[in-house]
Each structure stands twice: as C-alpha cells, then as structure tokens.
Design a protein around this motif. Structure first.
Motif, short mmCIF file in Angstrom:
data_model
loop_
_atom_site.label_atom_id
_atom_site.label_comp_id
_atom_site.label_asym_id
_atom_site.label_seq_id
_atom_site.Cartn_x
_atom_site.Cartn_y
_atom_site.Cartn_z
N ILE A 10 5.35 -10.01 -3.03
CA ILE A 10 3.92 -9.90 -3.37
C ILE A 10 3.32 -8.65 -2.73
O ILE A 10 2.51 -7.95 -3.34
N LEU A 11 3.71 -8.35 -1.50
CA LEU A 11 3.15 -7.18 -0.82
C LEU A 11 3.57 -5.89 -1.52
O LEU A 11 2.75 -4.95 -1.64
N LYS A 12 4.82 -5.83 -1.98
CA LYS A 12 5.26 -4.63 -2.71
C LYS A 12 4.50 -4.48 -4.02
O LYS A 12 4.11 -3.37 -4.41
N THR A 13 4.28 -5.60 -4.72
CA THR A 13 3.50 -5.55 -5.96
C THR A 13 2.08 -5.10 -5.66
O THR A 13 1.48 -4.32 -6.43
N PHE A 14 1.52 -5.57 -4.56
CA PHE A 14 0.17 -5.16 -4.17
C PHE A 14 0.11 -3.65 -3.94
O PHE A 14 -0.80 -2.96 -4.44
N ILE A 15 1.07 -3.12 -3.20
CA ILE A 15 1.09 -1.68 -2.91
C ILE A 15 1.28 -0.86 -4.18
O ILE A 15 0.65 0.18 -4.37
N GLU B 75 0.59 8.27 -4.09
CA GLU B 75 1.44 7.94 -2.92
C GLU B 75 0.61 7.85 -1.64
O GLU B 75 1.06 8.29 -0.57
N ASN B 76 -0.58 7.24 -1.72
CA ASN B 76 -1.42 7.11 -0.54
C ASN B 76 -1.31 5.75 0.12
O ASN B 76 -1.95 5.50 1.15
N SER B 77 -0.50 4.84 -0.44
CA SER B 77 -0.33 3.51 0.12
C SER B 77 1.15 3.25 0.37
O SER B 77 2.00 3.73 -0.39
N HIS B 78 1.43 2.48 1.43
CA HIS B 78 2.82 2.28 1.83
C HIS B 78 3.04 0.84 2.28
O HIS B 78 2.11 0.17 2.75
N LEU B 79 4.29 0.41 2.16
CA LEU B 79 4.75 -0.86 2.71
C LEU B 79 5.88 -0.56 3.67
O LEU B 79 6.91 -0.02 3.27
N VAL B 80 5.69 -0.92 4.93
CA VAL B 80 6.70 -0.68 5.96
C VAL B 80 7.18 -2.04 6.46
O VAL B 80 6.38 -2.87 6.91
N ASP C 179 -2.19 0.29 3.68
CA ASP C 179 -0.84 0.26 4.23
C ASP C 179 -0.56 -1.13 4.79
O ASP C 179 -1.41 -1.69 5.51
N PHE C 180 0.59 -1.68 4.45
CA PHE C 180 1.02 -2.97 4.99
C PHE C 180 2.20 -2.75 5.91
O PHE C 180 3.15 -2.05 5.56
N VAL C 181 2.14 -3.37 7.09
CA VAL C 181 3.25 -3.37 8.03
C VAL C 181 3.70 -4.82 8.17
O VAL C 181 3.00 -5.65 8.76
N ASP D 235 14.00 7.13 3.21
CA ASP D 235 13.63 5.72 3.02
C ASP D 235 13.55 5.00 4.36
O ASP D 235 13.92 3.83 4.50
N ILE D 236 13.07 5.66 5.36
CA ILE D 236 13.03 5.08 6.70
C ILE D 236 12.04 3.92 6.73
O ILE D 236 10.89 4.04 6.32
N ALA D 237 12.49 2.80 7.23
CA ALA D 237 11.64 1.63 7.42
C ALA D 237 10.90 1.26 6.16
O ALA D 237 9.80 0.77 6.20
N SER D 238 11.50 1.48 5.02
CA SER D 238 10.85 1.15 3.75
C SER D 238 11.24 -0.24 3.27
O SER D 238 10.79 -0.68 2.23
N GLY D 239 12.10 -0.90 4.03
CA GLY D 239 12.52 -2.22 3.63
C GLY D 239 13.77 -2.21 2.78
O GLY D 239 14.29 -3.26 2.43
N SER D 240 14.28 -1.03 2.42
CA SER D 240 15.47 -0.96 1.58
C SER D 240 16.74 -1.14 2.38
O SER D 240 17.80 -1.34 1.82
N GLY D 241 16.68 -1.08 3.67
CA GLY D 241 17.87 -1.23 4.50
C GLY D 241 17.48 -1.62 5.90
O GLY D 241 16.30 -1.79 6.22
N PRO D 242 18.41 -1.78 6.77
CA PRO D 242 18.09 -2.14 8.15
C PRO D 242 17.34 -1.05 8.85
O PRO D 242 17.72 0.11 8.82
N ALA D 243 16.26 -1.43 9.49
CA ALA D 243 15.42 -0.43 10.17
C ALA D 243 15.82 -0.32 11.62
O ALA D 243 15.02 -0.49 12.53
#
Length: 332
Positions: free
Chosen positions: A160-165, A172-177, A145-147, A209-217
């Motif tokens: 790069i972090l999204k590509t890594f995840i 679905e065991n890894s996430h990017l927040v 998991d990357f924060v 899509d909470i805190a997924s980077g797709s919109g303002p968190a």
C-alpha cells in the motif's frame, strides 16, 4: 539545494518499545529525526523543519517550523513519555498538510516525511483511501517520503505504501525507504538513501537502489561496491562508464543484425559460369584449327558436315588432302 519546509511525522505507538533496532525502535527513530533535521537545515539555511506525532490520543503537532535543533530534541524527549495507542496515518498526513499550508515563507516547497514502525491499520490499510489521499497531495504540490521499519515493512507483493508513493510522485519528488532490522543504524541508512540525495547534492541516479526495499539494506548492496554518499564523483564516473559500454555493445549487436539481414537477402553464393559441354568444346577446337589454317569456316556448317560424314568418307578425304600437295608439285 532544495528550498523546502519539512514536517516530520513520527510513530509513537506501542510498537516503538520493541528492541529489534538498537537500543529501541523509538530511540533509533529519534536519531533518524535528528539526522533528517540536520541534513535539511545544512542543505539550505532558509529551510525549516517541524515535528508531530501520529499515535497516542491522536495526531499532535509538537513543533511547526523551526531552525533550532533544541526544539526538536525537546519535543522528542517529551514524546518518549507518551508512547502508546495506534497510528492514524491519513489523519496525521492531513494535519501535516494543514500545518505546511500556514508556513511563513510561501516560497518553500512542502514536504512530509512519515516514519512508520507499526503495521498499517484502519484507513491506512485501505488502498483506495490512501490512493485518493496521495492524488490530493500531488494536486497540492506536497511531496511525501515514507520510511518503513520494523512492523511498518509490508510483506508480500502488494504494498500500500508503494502504491501511495507511486500516485503521489511528481518528478521523482517522493520516496519509499525500507530499512529492515540489522547491525546498521536507521539514520545511516537514510543518509545513504535517495530520499536525502538532493539535500546532500548527490544525483539520485548515483544512489542506485540503496535502501529502496528491493534488497537487503545492510550496506553491502551499493552499486559497483562503492558508497555514493562517500564518493559521489567516483560512483557517477563508474555509472557513466557502464552506460557507455552498454551503448557500445548495443551498437555492435545492431550492426551484426544488419549484416546478417543483408547476407540473407543476397544470393547465398556468387554466380559461377557453367562449364562448357563436350559438344561446345569440340566446336571451339574445330574453330581454332580452322583459324590456324586461314579458313573462315562457320562452326555450324562444319558441325553439320561432320555429323553427315561417315568414317570411310573421312579417311578418303584425308588421303585426298595428303595427295594434293604432290599433284601441285607435278604441275609445276
């Protein structure tokens, strides 16, 4: 609840002195680490959590596997006096994987949580190198998991972090927040993210899509306007209701398409019998008169005779027919 051994990798670079997260990035990160530890331990008493740094003189493991929050707090307090240098994400992840490999309970699944608040540098900025590392972790069944916060948030379409995840993800065991600066707390955003949904017993699909980077968190982008971490049952019911309505609309649209196709393949209008012509009407009228007089006359014969008979002949025939009853009376 997941049974996991988690190693938290924190950022202790110079970028942690910035004050865009209250009170500083490092303090906000420390609060998030405490929240992560408590959530993991509360989800399953068999879970264990460790902590390490990835800047300064180099990556260093502070606590391997513990269930005592006091050891975590002591390690964070000691790290506050060692802020400096730049992060080395690939080396830190490799060290974390080695530490997890030597966990006491082999039944615990392995997870690495990396908090990044500084820009990617060195091998971490090399996408090919990060993809190779992600595939290696996936092969060894290590979830990551990357924060990303502060300068760790990548700008532009290339991430790069999204590509890594994406390459490390298995089931679905890894996430990017991604948590941008704002009035919210970093720890609160992690609690509301899919990253901790499993530990809190909340289905990930209910988190949206909470805190997924797709919109303002900022806490106002919850699906249906409901925070699923506060009322997961209501959020799940609303989602199921929306899916049922979408399925109903899709079925109605499909039925309309089938009806339109059927109507286009059939004749545009029903067959209407052709109206009889003037000649046919006249023939039918003659046939009706003949039947009323008890005569069995064919329409074709009458039609032929009428065509050949002149107007004078027709008058003579009419006079003859009118005089015929008088002749019959004289004979009697």
């Amino acid at each position: 609840m997941p049974l996991e051994a988690t190693l938290i990798v924190i950022d202790n670079s110079e970028y942690m002195r910035n004050g865009d997260y209250q009170p500083t990035r490092f303090d906000a990160q420390a609060d998030a680490v405490t929240t992560l530890f408590q959530t993991k331990i509360d989800s399953n008493p068999e879970n264990s959590v460790g902590i390490m740094t990835m800047a300064g003189k180099g990556p260093e493991v502070l606590v391997t596997h513990t269930k005592d929050v006091g050891q975590i707090l002591q390690a964070i307090h000691a790290t506050a006096d060692k802020i400096g240098g730049v992060v080395d994400i690939p080396t830190a992840i490799a060290v974390a994987q080695l530490a997890l490999k030597h966990r006491q309970n082999k039944n615990l699944r392995q997870r690495i949580v990396v908090l990044v608040g500084s820009p990617l540098q060195g091998q971490a900025a090399d996408e090919k190198s990060m993809v190779r590392l992600a595939k290696k972790l996936k092969k060894n069944n290590v979830a990551v998991d990357f924060v990303a916060f502060g300068d760790g948030i990548e700008e532009g379409e290339r991430s790069i972090l999204k590509t890594f995840i994406d390459n490390a993800n298995s089931g679905e065991n890894s996430h990017l927040v991604t948590v941008p600066p704002g009035p919210h707390l970093l720890s609160d955003m992690l609690l509301s993210s899919p990253m901790l949904a499993g530990d809190r017993g909340i289905p990930e699909e209910a988190m949206g899509d909470i805190a997924s980077g797709s919109g303002p968190a900022g806490g106002n982008n919850f699906e249906f306007g409901i925070d699923p971490s506060l009322d997961p049952e209501l959020a799940m019911a609303l989602r199921m209701s929306m899916e049922e309505e979408q399925a109903r609309q899709a079925a109605a649209a499909q039925a309309s398409a089938v009806d339109a196709a059927a109507s286009s393949s059939s004749p545009s209008s029903s067959a209407v019998p052709a109206e009889p012509t003037d000649d046919e009407e006249e023939a039918l009228l003659r046939q009706a008169l003949a039947m009323s007089e008890g005569k069995d006359v064919e329409m074709a014969e009458h039609a032929g005779e009428d065509d050949e008979m002149s107007e004078e002949d027709a008058i003579a025939q009419a006079i003859q027919m009118s005089m015929k009853p008088e002749a019959d009376n004289d004979k009697k």
